[in-house]
Design an enzyme around this catalytic site. Structure first.
Site, PDB file in Angstrom:
ATOM      1  N   CYS A  34      46.366 -37.967  37.318  1.00 35.56           N
ATOM      2  CA  CYS A  34      46.883 -37.884  38.687  1.00 35.56           C
ATOM      3  C   CYS A  34      45.848 -37.257  39.635  1.00 35.56           C
ATOM      4  O   CYS A  34      45.604 -36.052  39.581  1.00 35.56           O
ATOM      5  CB  CYS A  34      48.178 -37.058  38.658  1.00 35.56           C
ATOM      6  SG  CYS A  34      48.809 -36.573  40.273  1.00 35.56           S
ATOM      7  N   CYS A  37      47.117 -34.479  41.897  1.00 38.84           N
ATOM      8  CA  CYS A  37      47.316 -33.252  41.116  1.00 38.84           C
ATOM      9  C   CYS A  37      45.998 -32.480  41.029  1.00 38.84           C
ATOM     10  O   CYS A  37      45.968 -31.257  41.178  1.00 38.84           O
ATOM     11  CB  CYS A  37      47.807 -33.576  39.705  1.00 38.84           C
ATOM     12  SG  CYS A  37      49.399 -34.411  39.644  1.00 38.84           S
TER      13      CYS A  37
END
Length: 109
Positions: A34, A37
């Site tokens: 991600c 993230c």
């Protein structure tokens, strides 16, 4: 992918590390693939250093631990949940500025 003041948690120790904590706890639901993230990780690490002793910072990898994200209805990542007294008091979804995360922490203190 966690700073010195950020603890990795999983389904097995979520109750002890998060729900039973005396301090407010920020849980960062994330995954290695991600990009958003990874983008907010430096902000989380900086806030973990800044709020050491006041707020507990944790990361939960959703690929390795699927029960807890399912229990809390996590549908997209990054999702940050702030717990106080075992209850969710704030939820942030997506890569947000550090100031937005700090605002959520201040509410929980």
């Amino acid at each position: 992918m966690a700073g010195d003041n950020v603890t990795n948690v999983g389904d097995n120790d979520f109750q002890k590390q998060v729900l039973d904590s005396e301090q407010p706890v920020l849980v960062d639901f994330w995954a290695t693939w991600c990009a958003p993230c990874r983008a907010i990780a430096p902000s989380i690490d900086a806030l973990a250093d800044q709020y050491k002793g006041q707020v507990k910072f944790t990361k939960l990898n959703i690929d390795d631990n699927q029960g807890t994200p399912q229990n809390y209805g996590i549908r997209s990542i990054p999702t940050l949940l702030v717990f106080k007294g075992g209850q969710v008091v704030e939820q942030i979804v997506g890569a947000v500025p550090k100031a937005r995360i700090e605002e959520a922490l201040k509410k929980a203190l």
